[in-house]
Each structure stands twice: as C-alpha cells, then as structure tokens.
Design a protein around this motif. Structure first.
Motif, short mmCIF file in Angstrom:
data_model
loop_
_atom_site.label_atom_id
_atom_site.label_comp_id
_atom_site.label_asym_id
_atom_site.label_seq_id
_atom_site.Cartn_x
_atom_site.Cartn_y
_atom_site.Cartn_z
N SER A 250 5.63 17.44 13.35
CA SER A 250 6.43 16.21 13.32
C SER A 250 5.67 15.04 13.93
N LYS A 251 4.92 15.29 14.98
CA LYS A 251 4.10 14.23 15.58
C LYS A 251 3.00 13.78 14.63
N MET A 252 2.41 14.73 13.92
CA MET A 252 1.37 14.39 12.95
C MET A 252 1.94 13.53 11.81
N LYS A 253 3.11 13.90 11.33
CA LYS A 253 3.74 13.12 10.26
C LYS A 253 4.04 11.70 10.73
N ASN A 254 4.48 11.58 11.97
CA ASN A 254 4.81 10.27 12.52
C ASN A 254 3.58 9.38 12.66
N ILE A 255 2.49 9.94 13.22
CA ILE A 255 1.28 9.13 13.40
C ILE A 255 0.66 8.81 12.05
N HIS A 256 0.79 9.73 11.09
CA HIS A 256 0.29 9.45 9.75
C HIS A 256 1.02 8.26 9.13
N GLN A 257 2.33 8.20 9.28
CA GLN A 257 3.11 7.09 8.73
C GLN A 257 2.68 5.77 9.36
N ARG A 258 2.46 5.78 10.67
CA ARG A 258 2.04 4.55 11.36
C ARG A 258 0.66 4.09 10.89
N PHE A 259 -0.27 5.03 10.81
CA PHE A 259 -1.63 4.66 10.41
C PHE A 259 -1.68 4.30 8.93
N ASP A 260 -0.88 4.98 8.12
CA ASP A 260 -0.83 4.65 6.70
C ASP A 260 -0.30 3.24 6.49
N ALA A 261 0.71 2.86 7.27
CA ALA A 261 1.24 1.49 7.17
C ALA A 261 0.18 0.48 7.57
N PHE A 262 -0.58 0.80 8.61
CA PHE A 262 -1.68 -0.06 9.06
C PHE A 262 -2.73 -0.24 7.96
N LEU A 263 -3.13 0.86 7.33
CA LEU A 263 -4.14 0.80 6.28
C LEU A 263 -3.61 0.12 5.02
N THR A 264 -2.35 0.40 4.67
CA THR A 264 -1.75 -0.22 3.49
C THR A 264 -1.72 -1.74 3.63
N LYS A 265 -1.34 -2.21 4.81
CA LYS A 265 -1.31 -3.67 5.05
C LYS A 265 -2.71 -4.27 4.95
N ILE A 266 -3.69 -3.58 5.51
CA ILE A 266 -5.08 -4.06 5.45
C ILE A 266 -5.53 -4.22 3.99
N ILE A 267 -5.26 -3.19 3.18
CA ILE A 267 -5.69 -3.23 1.78
C ILE A 267 -4.93 -4.31 1.02
N ASP A 268 -3.62 -4.43 1.27
CA ASP A 268 -2.83 -5.48 0.60
C ASP A 268 -3.34 -6.87 0.97
N ASP A 269 -3.58 -7.09 2.26
CA ASP A 269 -4.09 -8.40 2.71
C ASP A 269 -5.45 -8.69 2.10
N HIS A 270 -6.27 -7.66 2.04
CA HIS A 270 -7.62 -7.80 1.46
C HIS A 270 -7.53 -8.21 0.00
N ASN A 271 -6.63 -7.56 -0.74
CA ASN A 271 -6.46 -7.87 -2.17
C ASN A 271 -5.92 -9.29 -2.37
N LYS A 272 -4.98 -9.72 -1.49
CA LYS A 272 -4.42 -11.06 -1.61
C LYS A 272 -5.48 -12.14 -1.37
N ILE A 273 -6.31 -11.91 -0.36
CA ILE A 273 -7.37 -12.88 -0.05
C ILE A 273 -8.35 -12.98 -1.21
N ASN A 274 -8.73 -11.84 -1.76
CA ASN A 274 -9.66 -11.85 -2.89
C ASN A 274 -9.04 -12.51 -4.12
N ALA A 275 -7.74 -12.23 -4.36
CA ALA A 275 -7.07 -12.83 -5.52
C ALA A 275 -6.98 -14.34 -5.37
N ALA A 276 -6.64 -14.81 -4.15
CA ALA A 276 -6.55 -16.25 -3.92
C ALA A 276 -7.90 -16.92 -4.08
#
Length: 534
Positions: A250-276
């Motif tokens: 359960s702790k692993m699933k929780n930390i995975h969700q937090r880190f996945d959200a961190f990485l997802t935001k990074i990739i989304d922001d990266h794509n938005k900057i490149n698109a702009a």
C-alpha cells in the motif's frame, strides 16, 4: 497416401530432431550437475514456512555479513519459498557476475518493480531482453557517453557554483544555525540532473536554497529507496501477498501515485512549452533528454522497430531521478563526514587542491584528472560506504555450479558489496578510512572501482552494472573537490569529531542515520564567492 500425410511424416521427425539438438545440451548440463550430487552452499537452518526471513534483522547487509563468519563466502538461504544465495567475497562475486554473468542477467519478480516501477516497464528492474537493451542504448548515447558528459559539463559546473555560493552565504549566520548538508546536496544534484533530463530545475527556491518543493521531492526519493530495500514478506511467500502484512504494497502504491503525478505534470508542461514555441514559429530542436524520449514515441529507437510509450518514458525518468540523486547525495555526505573525522586527511586533500587550483578560483571538472589524492579519497569513501550495500537482486536462468556448490534455476542472487569491501583478508585495517591505500606505491593503487576488480564494486559488475556509473563518479568527485576546496568545516555546537554519529540508515541505498549538521567556513579569496551568479 495424400500429400498432407506425407508432409507430416517428414515434418514430425524433423521437428523431433530439432528439439533433441536444442534441448540435449541443456539436459546434459542439468543431468551432469545433478549426477555430481553437488551440495547446496551452507547456511542457517530455515524455519517452517518463513524460512530464513527471521535471520535477516533490520540492517540486512550487516546481518548477512555476520553470517559469513560462520558459513563462509557463499551462503544459501531459503526466504519463504524462494531460493537465495549471497556472495561475500571478491572471488565468489567474480564467478557470479563475470563467469556466469549471462545466467544471472535478469531480475526476480518483486513488489518494488510491480508497484513502483510501472510493473517492470522500467530500465532497472526490466527482465534481460529487448526493452532493457533499448533503454541501455538510449542512456548510453544521450546521457552517459563521454560526449554527452562533456556536453553538459557546464550544467554541473553552474549548479555546484550555486551550491558554493549558498554555503558561503549560510556561513554568515550565527553558530546556532548549522547547515543540514544533505538538503543542499539534494537541491544541487537534482537540479544538475533535471536540467539535463528536462531542460529545467525542479528543486530549490531559485537561489539554490532548499524549499518546501525540494523537501517534498527529497522525501519521495528517500521513501522509494527505503521501500525498495525492505524485504517484503509477500515477495517470498506469494500466498500471503494479498494480506500485505507489513503494509509495504500500500505504501508503494501511494508513493507511485505521487511520483507518477509529478512526472505526468513535468511531461505535460514540457509538451505545452514546446507546442507554444512551435506556434510562435521560433521552435528549435531541444537538447534535453525528455525531448529525445518524446521523439522516440514517433520514430523507432535506432531503427529497431520499437517506439516508446508514455509509461516507459515515465518509468525511465523515475529510475534516473531515484538512482541519480539519492546515491550521489549520500556518498558525498559520507565522504565529507569521514574527512571531518580525519582532519589530517582533509588538510592533505586541501593542500593538493590549493597546489593545482589555487585560492582565487573555483575548482572545475577539468582539474579532476590532476588530483590523485582526491581520487583516493573518493575511492575509499565508495569502499566503506557503497551507495547500495546489497546489489540489486538477480535471478538464475539455469542450474549452474559456483565454487563446487549447486545453484538451482530461479535462485535469487544477492551480492553483499558492503561486506566484500570490508573483507579483512583483502583489506588491511578494513574499517579504517585510509585513502593512501589507493595511492601509487601501495598494494591497492591500481584497484579499479568500475566493475573490473571485485574487491570493491560500488556500482556492481557485469552486464547489469549501474548504467550511470560514469556520471555518478564525476558528480561525486567534483562535488567533493568543491566542498573541501571552498570551505573548512566545523560540526554544530556540542558535537566533537570523535563522537560523530556514523550509523547507517538502511534502505536500498545507504544513507546516514543522522544527517550531517555543519558550519561551512569559506577559505578562498572573497571575490571568488561574490563573482558567482545564480
């Protein structure tokens, strides 16, 4: 007789011959091993059901090292329903990781790979095969080659300069405000890595100081390393996995969700900057690693008919951030702690730096090749305080023989890197911090720490050796040189060097149980620090 029957009469014997040709050598090898009636390696008697799990203790690498005194340099354990063999000596490690490297090239299934590392879709835990080779090739070309390291040398130079200025500014505070070194090291290393990976800093307050965001990032990395290092009962007794008795899954699933959200935001922001940027018509080809990974979603990796998925990109970034920040931070912190405990060694290292670099500029990476004593200091730190005391587990694909013992198929291999580097038969005064043992004219002068000499293998060895070894070495050497060249060091009030806590906090990585709290005292010309720009 019709033609189909005739074809079958030809195909069936042919197929049988092919099977015989393919399987006979493997069958012969297995039968020979079993006919020899080779013994299993020695080890403590397992308990019913749980096996030797109760023998492991809290600091597993230390508990296992203690067993070697009774059972010798290779030990067999039964952890639940899993066969495990542990290597404790350079010669045994060489047999596993060199002679039989191909047989031990994959990872066993484990909850960390399943719940944190995107169900084995990453680089570190991926089975030996196509995905692993693809990731290794991408990283070798774009991150860890000599060309790539030189290309981003300026990034490391800038981030270490920022760290230097922050330490100089903090020295103006009163003695009641010591620096928690690990926080500033984390900011420096994370930003040096993230600028290469993502093209931007992800930690700090903009001026190099740790802030809430960087503390959250550090805590996530630390939690991942701790959870990945825990011996989870569910990994060894599959019938109990669903109960999650230790709460690890359960702790692993929780930390995975937090880190996945961190990485997802990074990739989304990266794509938005490149698109702009592309919409404005001033888009140019990005040199950061993430841009290259995103490019591999559209085009094959090196013509290999393999396109990356979003999950694989996030899994690889997860590996690089966790392996690249915690390990280097802990090694530099251990190194400085040892130097503070040994003022004569610190003075000798500073004298070498002063003679090569002087006191009117900062040290640079190009100076490192002319600093043999510094290299000896970092080698000794890697020996005494390897960032991963137990190698990441491997698993045997076939039966084999090691040192006269039978090792069955599907046996998990652990190499006790920590114990090997403290073996008294290989290292005189193994518990003492003695960098001079690696200097020219001494017995260990030519010992290599890059996986060729098994007396000290902080990065592992063989085909699953740490892929980021070259970057890790540069970063540790450069940061250590900068810290001891730029500053003298005092412990926080009330601490004396003789009583400095050197206990280990065990996880997958080997961090200090007590963070190093210090007062940096600038020792270079004042203009050197004031000239640093953020």
């Amino acid at each position: 007789m019709d033609s189909s029957s005739s074809s079958l009469e030809i195909l069936i014997p042919t197929f049988c011959v092919i099977l015989i040709i393919y399987f006979i050598p493997k069958l012969r090898q297995i039968l020979l091993l079993r006919r020899k009636k080779l013994p299993y390696p020695p080890g403590p008697k397992p308990w019913p059901v749980v096996g030797n799990l109760p023998h492991l203790g809290m600091a597993v690498h230390q508990s296992l090292a203690a067993m070697a005194k009774t059972y010798g340099p290779i030990i067999y354990l039964r952890l639940g329903s899993v066969d495990v063999v542990v290597a404790y000596s350079a010669s045994i490690a060489s047999q596993f990781l060199k002679t039989h490297d191909s047989n031990f090239s994959s990872r066993p299934p484990n909850s960390g790979a399943k719940y944190i590392a995107y169900n084995n879709q990453d680089f570190v835990f991926a089975p030996y095969g196509r995905r692993w080779r693809m990731f290794r090739k991408i990283c070798a070309v774009h991150l860890f080659s000599g060309k790539a390291l030189d290309e981003f040398q300026y990034v490391r130079q800038e981030e270490v300069a920022v760290l230097t200025k922050v330490l100089a500014q903090s020295s103006k505070n009163s003695k009641s405000n010591p620096v928690k070194l690990t926080d500033l090291l984390t900011v420096c290393i994370t930003n040096a890595l993230s600028r290469v990976l993502l093209g931007t800093r992800v930690c700090g307050d903009g001026e190099g100081f740790a802030d809430e965001k960087s503390q959250d990032f550090k805590n996530m990395i630390a939690e991942i390393m701790v959870l990945a290092g825990v011996f989870n009962i569910g990994d060894f007794i599959p019938s109990l996995e669903w109960l999650d008795l230790q709460g690890i899954a359960s702790k692993m699933k929780n930390i995975h969700q937090r880190f996945d959200a961190f990485l997802t935001k990074i990739i989304d922001d990266h794509n938005k900057i490149n698109a702009a940027s592309n919409e404005k018509g001033n888009g140019s080809k990005k040199s950061d690693f993430l841009s290259k990974l995103i490019g591999y979603k559209e085009e094959d990796v090196d013509g290999g008919e393999w396109k990356l998925t979003d999950t694989e990109i996030k899994a690889l970034l997860l590996n690089l951030f966790t392996a690249g920040t915690d390990t280097s931070t802990s090694t530099v912190e251990w190194t400085l702690a040892e130097l503070i405990r040994h003022p004569n060694i610190l003075a000798q290292a500073q004298q070498e730096l002063d003679s090569i670099v002087g006191k009117d500029r900062l040290v640079s990476e190009s100076d490192l090749s002319r600093l043999p004593f510094l290299h000896a200091v970092t080698k000794e730190a890697f020996r005494l305080h390897p960032s991963t005391p137990l190698s990441l587990p491997r698993v045997s694909a076939e039966d084999c023989e090691i040192d006269g013992y039978f090792i069955p198929k599907n046996t998990t291999l652990l190499t006790n890197i920590w114990a090997i580097a403290r073996d008294p038969s290989m290292w005189p005064d193994p518990l003492k911090f003695k960098p001079e043992r690696f200097l020219p004219g001494n017995e260990k002068a030519n010992v290599d720490i890059k996986g060729n000499d098994f007396e000290v293998i902080p990065f592992g060895a063989g085909r699953r050796i740490c892929a980021g070894m070259s970057l890790g070495l540069r970063m540790v050497q450069f940061m250590t040189a900068s810290l001891i060249h730029g500053f003298n060091w005092e412990l926080s009030e009330g601490q004396v060097i003789e009583n400095l806590n050197m206990d280990e906090a065990y996880g997958l990585g080997l961090s200090r149980a007590s963070p190093l709290m210090v007062h940096p005292k600038p020792r270079l010309e004042a203009h050197v620090y004031s000239a640093i720009k953020f």
